[in-house]
Enzyme design. Sequence first.
Site, PDB file in Angstrom:
ATOM      1  N   LYS A 138       0.849  -1.213   0.308  1.00 59.71           N
ATOM      2  CA  LYS A 138      -0.524  -0.165  -0.045  1.00 59.71           C
ATOM      3  C   LYS A 138       0.679   1.008   0.102  1.00 59.71           C
ATOM      4  O   LYS A 138       0.625   2.061  -0.998  1.00 59.71           O
ATOM      5  CB  LYS A 138      -1.036   0.120   1.330  1.00 59.71           C
ATOM      6  CG  LYS A 138      -1.978   0.901   1.656  1.00 59.71           C
ATOM      7  CD  LYS A 138      -2.564   1.512   2.341  1.00 59.71           C
ATOM      8  CE  LYS A 138      -1.588   1.941   3.523  1.00 59.71           C
ATOM      9  NZ  LYS A 138      -2.407   1.215   4.844  1.00 59.71           N
ATOM     10  N   ASP A 182      -6.118   0.694   0.292  1.00 53.55           N
ATOM     11  CA  ASP A 182      -6.066   1.294   1.925  1.00 53.55           C
ATOM     12  C   ASP A 182      -7.525   0.838   2.639  1.00 53.55           C
ATOM     13  O   ASP A 182      -7.935   1.039   1.744  1.00 53.55           O
ATOM     14  CB  ASP A 182      -6.494   2.997   2.250  1.00 53.55           C
ATOM     15  CG  ASP A 182      -6.907   3.533   1.214  1.00 53.55           C
ATOM     16  OD1 ASP A 182      -7.776   3.320   0.751  1.00 53.55           O
ATOM     17  OD2 ASP A 182      -6.298   5.274   1.655  1.00 53.55           O
TER      18      ASP A 182
END
EC number: 3.2.2.-
Length: 224
Positions: free
Chosen positions: A147, A165
Amino acid sequence: MQDELLLIKEKVGQYVDRRIGEFERLGREGRTHYDFRPFLDVDMDTDIFSELCFCILTANSSAVLGIKLQKEIGPEGFMNLSVEELTRRIAEKGHRFARQRAERIVKARSKWPYLQELLASGRKGREIRDLLSDPCSPYKVEGFGLKEASHFLRNIGFKDLAIVDRHILSYLRERNLVPQNKTLTRRMYLQAEQVLERVGEKLGVTLAELDLYIFYLKTSKVLK
Protein backbone atom coordinates in the site's frame (compact mmCIF):
# COMPACT_ATOMS: atom_id res chain seq x y z
CA MET A 1 -21.74 1.76 -8.61
CA GLN A 2 -20.59 3.05 -11.98
CA ASP A 3 -23.24 5.78 -12.00
CA GLU A 4 -22.16 7.23 -8.64
CA LEU A 5 -18.54 7.39 -9.74
CA LEU A 6 -19.51 8.99 -13.04
CA LEU A 7 -21.39 11.68 -11.11
CA ILE A 8 -18.36 12.25 -8.89
CA LYS A 9 -16.11 12.38 -11.95
CA GLU A 10 -18.30 15.11 -13.39
CA LYS A 11 -18.32 16.99 -10.08
CA VAL A 12 -14.62 16.94 -9.15
CA GLY A 13 -12.90 15.87 -12.35
CA GLN A 14 -11.08 19.21 -12.66
CA TYR A 15 -9.49 18.74 -9.23
CA VAL A 16 -8.51 15.15 -9.95
CA ASP A 17 -6.96 16.22 -13.25
CA ARG A 18 -5.02 18.95 -11.46
CA ARG A 19 -3.73 16.50 -8.86
CA ILE A 20 -2.68 13.98 -11.51
CA GLY A 21 -0.82 16.79 -13.28
CA GLU A 22 0.97 17.65 -10.04
CA PHE A 23 1.98 14.00 -9.62
CA GLU A 24 3.23 13.80 -13.20
CA ARG A 25 5.28 16.97 -12.80
CA LEU A 26 6.85 15.61 -9.62
CA GLY A 27 7.92 12.42 -11.36
CA ARG A 28 9.10 14.20 -14.49
CA GLU A 29 10.85 17.24 -13.02
CA GLY A 30 11.62 16.14 -9.47
CA ARG A 31 9.58 18.97 -7.96
CA THR A 32 5.97 20.09 -7.99
CA HIS A 33 3.58 22.59 -6.45
CA TYR A 34 0.52 21.19 -4.72
CA ASP A 35 -2.66 23.18 -4.24
CA PHE A 36 -5.22 21.30 -2.14
CA ARG A 37 -7.81 24.06 -2.10
CA PRO A 38 -10.81 24.09 -1.79
CA PHE A 39 -10.63 20.83 0.19
CA LEU A 40 -7.75 21.80 2.47
CA ASP A 41 -6.29 25.28 2.86
CA VAL A 42 -2.75 24.18 2.04
CA ASP A 43 -0.49 24.72 -0.93
CA MET A 44 3.22 23.92 -1.05
CA ASP A 45 6.29 23.12 -3.11
CA THR A 46 7.77 19.67 -2.67
CA ASP A 47 10.25 17.18 -4.10
CA ILE A 48 10.36 13.40 -4.50
CA PHE A 49 12.11 12.62 -1.21
CA SER A 50 9.60 14.80 0.62
CA GLU A 51 6.85 12.75 -1.05
CA LEU A 52 8.46 9.55 0.19
CA CYS A 53 8.44 11.02 3.70
CA PHE A 54 4.79 12.01 3.32
CA CYS A 55 3.94 8.38 2.58
CA ILE A 56 5.93 7.22 5.63
CA LEU A 57 4.03 9.71 7.79
CA THR A 58 0.59 8.95 6.37
CA ALA A 59 0.67 5.17 6.91
CA ASN A 60 -1.81 4.32 9.71
CA SER A 61 -2.46 8.03 10.11
CA SER A 62 -4.28 10.43 7.77
CA ALA A 63 -3.60 12.23 4.53
CA VAL A 64 -4.54 15.55 6.14
CA LEU A 65 -1.98 15.16 8.92
CA GLY A 66 0.63 13.94 6.44
CA ILE A 67 0.07 16.97 4.20
CA LYS A 68 0.30 19.40 7.10
CA LEU A 69 3.54 17.80 8.27
CA GLN A 70 4.94 17.79 4.75
CA LYS A 71 4.34 21.52 4.49
CA GLU A 72 5.60 22.21 8.01
CA ILE A 73 8.88 20.29 7.68
CA GLY A 74 9.53 20.90 4.00
CA PRO A 75 12.02 19.24 1.64
CA GLU A 76 15.06 20.72 3.38
CA GLY A 77 13.86 19.57 6.78
CA PHE A 78 13.20 16.02 5.68
CA MET A 79 16.66 15.82 4.16
CA ASN A 80 18.63 17.50 6.95
CA LEU A 81 16.93 17.51 10.36
CA SER A 82 18.11 15.15 13.10
CA VAL A 83 15.96 12.33 14.43
CA GLU A 84 15.35 14.36 17.57
CA GLU A 85 14.23 17.48 15.73
CA LEU A 86 12.06 15.49 13.32
CA THR A 87 10.48 13.70 16.27
CA ARG A 88 9.70 17.01 17.95
CA ARG A 89 8.20 18.54 14.80
CA ILE A 90 6.10 15.46 14.05
CA ALA A 91 4.90 15.14 17.65
CA GLU A 92 3.87 18.80 17.76
CA LYS A 93 1.24 18.06 15.10
CA GLY A 94 -0.17 15.20 17.16
CA HIS A 95 1.19 12.19 15.26
CA ARG A 96 0.95 9.07 17.43
CA PHE A 97 4.20 7.52 16.22
CA ALA A 98 6.48 10.53 16.01
CA ARG A 99 9.77 8.88 17.01
CA GLN A 100 9.18 5.81 14.86
CA ARG A 101 8.38 7.89 11.78
CA ALA A 102 11.35 10.18 12.36
CA GLU A 103 13.65 7.16 12.52
CA ARG A 104 12.16 5.74 9.33
CA ILE A 105 12.66 9.03 7.51
CA VAL A 106 16.32 9.17 8.52
CA LYS A 107 16.83 5.55 7.43
CA ALA A 108 15.19 6.32 4.08
CA ARG A 109 17.48 9.33 3.75
CA SER A 110 20.53 7.08 3.97
CA LYS A 111 19.15 4.94 1.12
CA TRP A 112 18.03 7.83 -1.02
CA PRO A 113 20.87 7.71 -3.62
CA TYR A 114 20.08 4.04 -4.29
CA LEU A 115 16.34 4.70 -4.38
CA GLN A 116 16.90 7.46 -6.93
CA GLU A 117 18.77 4.99 -9.13
CA LEU A 118 15.88 2.54 -8.83
CA LEU A 119 13.32 5.18 -9.79
CA ALA A 120 15.42 6.16 -12.81
CA SER A 121 15.99 2.55 -13.91
CA GLY A 122 13.02 2.40 -16.27
CA ARG A 123 11.50 -0.59 -14.48
CA LYS A 124 7.76 -1.08 -14.40
CA GLY A 125 5.82 0.33 -11.48
CA ARG A 126 4.86 -3.03 -10.01
CA GLU A 127 8.44 -4.24 -10.09
CA ILE A 128 9.60 -1.10 -8.29
CA ARG A 129 6.76 -1.50 -5.80
CA ASP A 130 7.93 -5.00 -4.93
CA LEU A 131 11.50 -3.82 -4.47
CA LEU A 132 10.40 -0.98 -2.17
CA SER A 133 8.21 -3.25 -0.04
CA ASP A 134 9.98 -6.64 0.01
CA PRO A 135 11.84 -7.16 3.32
CA CYS A 136 14.58 -9.03 1.43
CA SER A 137 15.16 -6.24 -1.09
CA PRO A 138 18.13 -3.87 -0.72
CA TYR A 139 15.72 -1.08 -1.73
CA LYS A 140 13.21 -1.82 1.03
CA VAL A 141 11.89 1.33 2.70
CA GLU A 142 11.15 0.68 6.36
CA GLY A 143 7.41 0.99 6.92
CA PHE A 144 6.52 0.32 3.29
CA GLY A 145 4.24 -2.53 2.32
CA LEU A 146 2.38 -2.80 -0.97
CA LYS A 147 0.00 0.00 0.00
CA GLU A 148 2.65 2.53 1.02
CA ALA A 149 4.90 1.74 -1.95
CA SER A 150 1.92 2.08 -4.30
CA HIS A 151 0.99 5.38 -2.66
CA PHE A 152 4.47 6.80 -3.17
CA LEU A 153 4.74 5.64 -6.77
CA ARG A 154 1.26 6.92 -7.66
CA ASN A 155 2.23 10.30 -6.23
CA ILE A 156 5.24 10.54 -8.53
CA GLY A 157 3.31 9.72 -11.67
CA PHE A 158 2.81 5.95 -11.90
CA LYS A 159 -0.78 5.26 -12.92
CA ASP A 160 -1.09 1.45 -12.84
CA LEU A 161 -0.97 0.82 -9.08
CA ALA A 162 -3.85 0.59 -6.62
CA ILE A 163 -3.61 2.04 -3.12
CA VAL A 164 -5.72 -0.46 -1.21
CA ASP A 165 -6.21 1.50 2.01
CA ARG A 166 -9.13 1.52 4.43
CA HIS A 167 -11.20 3.85 2.22
CA ILE A 168 -10.76 1.68 -0.86
CA LEU A 169 -11.38 -1.53 1.08
CA SER A 170 -14.53 -0.08 2.59
CA TYR A 171 -15.77 0.88 -0.86
CA LEU A 172 -15.07 -2.59 -2.27
CA ARG A 173 -16.52 -4.47 0.70
CA GLU A 174 -19.70 -2.40 0.78
CA ARG A 175 -20.32 -3.50 -2.80
CA ASN A 176 -19.29 -7.13 -2.19
CA LEU A 177 -16.47 -6.83 -4.71
CA VAL A 178 -13.91 -8.41 -2.37
CA PRO A 179 -14.19 -10.82 0.58
CA GLN A 180 -14.90 -9.42 4.04
CA ASN A 181 -11.62 -10.75 5.48
CA LYS A 182 -10.14 -8.66 8.27
CA THR A 183 -6.53 -9.29 7.25
CA LEU A 184 -5.30 -7.96 3.92
CA THR A 185 -2.77 -10.46 2.59
CA ARG A 186 -0.61 -9.88 -0.47
CA ARG A 187 -2.87 -12.17 -2.50
CA MET A 188 -5.97 -10.27 -1.43
CA TYR A 189 -4.28 -6.94 -2.14
CA LEU A 190 -3.50 -8.01 -5.69
CA GLN A 191 -7.03 -9.36 -6.14
CA ALA A 192 -8.45 -6.02 -5.00
CA GLU A 193 -6.14 -4.28 -7.46
CA GLN A 194 -7.53 -6.43 -10.28
CA VAL A 195 -11.09 -5.55 -9.27
CA LEU A 196 -10.21 -1.86 -9.26
CA GLU A 197 -8.63 -2.20 -12.70
CA ARG A 198 -11.93 -3.52 -14.05
CA VAL A 199 -13.85 -0.68 -12.40
CA GLY A 200 -11.42 1.84 -13.87
CA GLU A 201 -11.70 0.34 -17.34
CA LYS A 202 -15.49 0.70 -17.24
CA LEU A 203 -15.17 4.34 -16.21
CA GLY A 204 -12.33 5.10 -18.60
CA VAL A 205 -9.93 6.18 -15.85
CA THR A 206 -6.57 4.97 -14.58
CA LEU A 207 -6.04 3.40 -11.17
CA ALA A 208 -4.38 6.66 -10.10
CA GLU A 209 -7.51 8.64 -10.97
CA LEU A 210 -9.91 6.03 -9.61
CA ASP A 211 -8.27 6.16 -6.19
CA LEU A 212 -8.84 9.92 -6.00
CA TYR A 213 -12.49 9.56 -7.03
CA ILE A 214 -13.18 6.84 -4.46
CA PHE A 215 -11.32 8.82 -1.80
CA TYR A 216 -13.60 11.76 -2.57
CA LEU A 217 -16.65 9.50 -2.34
CA LYS A 218 -15.58 8.40 1.15
CA THR A 219 -14.20 11.71 2.50
CA SER A 220 -15.55 14.56 0.32
CA LYS A 221 -11.94 15.61 -0.36
CA VAL A 222 -9.52 15.35 -3.27
CA LEU A 223 -6.14 15.08 -1.57
CA LYS A 224 -3.47 12.52 -2.40
